[in-house]
Enzyme design. Sequence first.
Site, PDB file in Angstrom:
ATOM      1  N   THR A  93       1.137  -5.831  -5.271  1.00 37.25           N
ATOM      2  CA  THR A  93       0.821  -5.956  -3.839  1.00 37.25           C
ATOM      3  C   THR A  93       1.010  -4.631  -3.127  1.00 37.25           C
ATOM      4  O   THR A  93       0.225  -4.272  -2.237  1.00 37.25           O
ATOM      5  CB  THR A  93       1.686  -7.030  -3.158  1.00 37.25           C
ATOM      6  OG1 THR A  93       3.072  -6.657  -3.196  1.00 37.25           O
ATOM      7  CG2 THR A  93       1.505  -8.384  -3.818  1.00 37.25           C
ATOM      8  N   VAL A 147       4.367  -8.511  -9.767  1.00 35.82           N
ATOM      9  CA  VAL A 147       3.572  -9.014  -8.641  1.00 35.82           C
ATOM     10  C   VAL A 147       3.855  -8.181  -7.395  1.00 35.82           C
ATOM     11  O   VAL A 147       2.927  -7.773  -6.678  1.00 35.82           O
ATOM     12  CB  VAL A 147       3.870 -10.506  -8.380  1.00 35.82           C
ATOM     13  CG1 VAL A 147       3.115 -10.989  -7.142  1.00 35.82           C
ATOM     14  CG2 VAL A 147       3.474 -11.343  -9.587  1.00 35.82           C
ATOM     15  N   TYR A 148       5.121  -7.925  -7.132  1.00 33.73           N
ATOM     16  CA  TYR A 148       5.483  -7.096  -5.982  1.00 33.73           C
ATOM     17  C   TYR A 148       4.825  -5.727  -6.074  1.00 33.73           C
ATOM     18  O   TYR A 148       4.229  -5.236  -5.106  1.00 33.73           O
ATOM     19  CB  TYR A 148       7.001  -6.959  -5.912  1.00 33.73           C
ATOM     20  CG  TYR A 148       7.492  -6.089  -4.781  1.00 33.73           C
ATOM     21  CD1 TYR A 148       7.604  -6.593  -3.488  1.00 33.73           C
ATOM     22  CD2 TYR A 148       7.840  -4.753  -5.001  1.00 33.73           C
ATOM     23  CE1 TYR A 148       8.047  -5.798  -2.442  1.00 33.73           C
ATOM     24  CE2 TYR A 148       8.287  -3.946  -3.964  1.00 33.73           C
ATOM     25  CZ  TYR A 148       8.384  -4.472  -2.690  1.00 33.73           C
ATOM     26  OH  TYR A 148       8.817  -3.672  -1.651  1.00 33.73           O
ATOM     27  N   ALA A 149       4.912  -5.106  -7.243  1.00 35.51           N
ATOM     28  CA  ALA A 149       4.319  -3.777  -7.426  1.00 35.51           C
ATOM     29  C   ALA A 149       2.812  -3.818  -7.212  1.00 35.51           C
ATOM     30  O   ALA A 149       2.234  -2.897  -6.617  1.00 35.51           O
ATOM     31  CB  ALA A 149       4.650  -3.245  -8.826  1.00 35.51           C
TER      32      ALA A 149
END
Length: 266
Positions: A151, A147-149
């Site tokens: 975003t 998810v971080y990647a």
Amino acid sequence: MTPAQNSAAVVTGAARGFGREIARRLVARGHRVLITDLDADAVTATAAELGVAAVPADARVPADHAKVAAAAAELGPVGVWVNNAGVLRAGRVWEQPEQDVTLQVEVNLLGVVHGSRAAVEAMREHGGHLLNIASMSSHGPVPGLAVYAATKAAVLSFTTSLQGELDLARLPIRAHALCPDAADTALVRDEQASPDSAMLFSQKALLTPTAVADAAVALLDGRRVVRSIPTYRAGAMRVAGALPRLGLPVLARLRAQGDRRRVGGS
């Protein structure tokens, strides 16, 4: 564009880490700096340390960006806006709490979009520089941080697309995206206990916040849109993203290496 000594600069998420160090450098350049953070006590303390103005603000809320822009304009014409606020939660995407997924998307992506809109409105008449802090994970897959990647990949795409729109509109604003590898900040250290954070530790050593801040501020001196540090890691990530059948096994080995360093406390 407005000279530094006459202009205001905004840095979001600046109570600590990259944001604090970027703000410190902007002060040294002569900007009248305003910093923001969701943590009101921390941002007030940092502002006192740096001798700058502070506004507690939530990057997820468009009205808060408008409030920040108005406060910055009282210091002078806004010449620099840095969207630095971000959050990270390690974990397999199907196991992460819904609130963690939502938080990362809202802060890391929508916060940058809302902040950029406020920055363009503040700088459209006299010009300036808009800097969005992306990540090395913008360039390819990061198992354990999906998810971080996602975003941060969106932040990179948004920034380059935004520069195209600014060019077409002939607005004198330069957009930049900085894509640093993992650094020794609370953002990373807070996730170190999670095995899914292993990719963050796959490089030989974490970057320092000062090195990232130096690279960030250097972007303000030119027209370069994207910079990644270190450069060689960006190339490897792009290959992994373009050729996942080959790249993902390599990343698995890097993850194992990073897990040893994570446990070892590097």
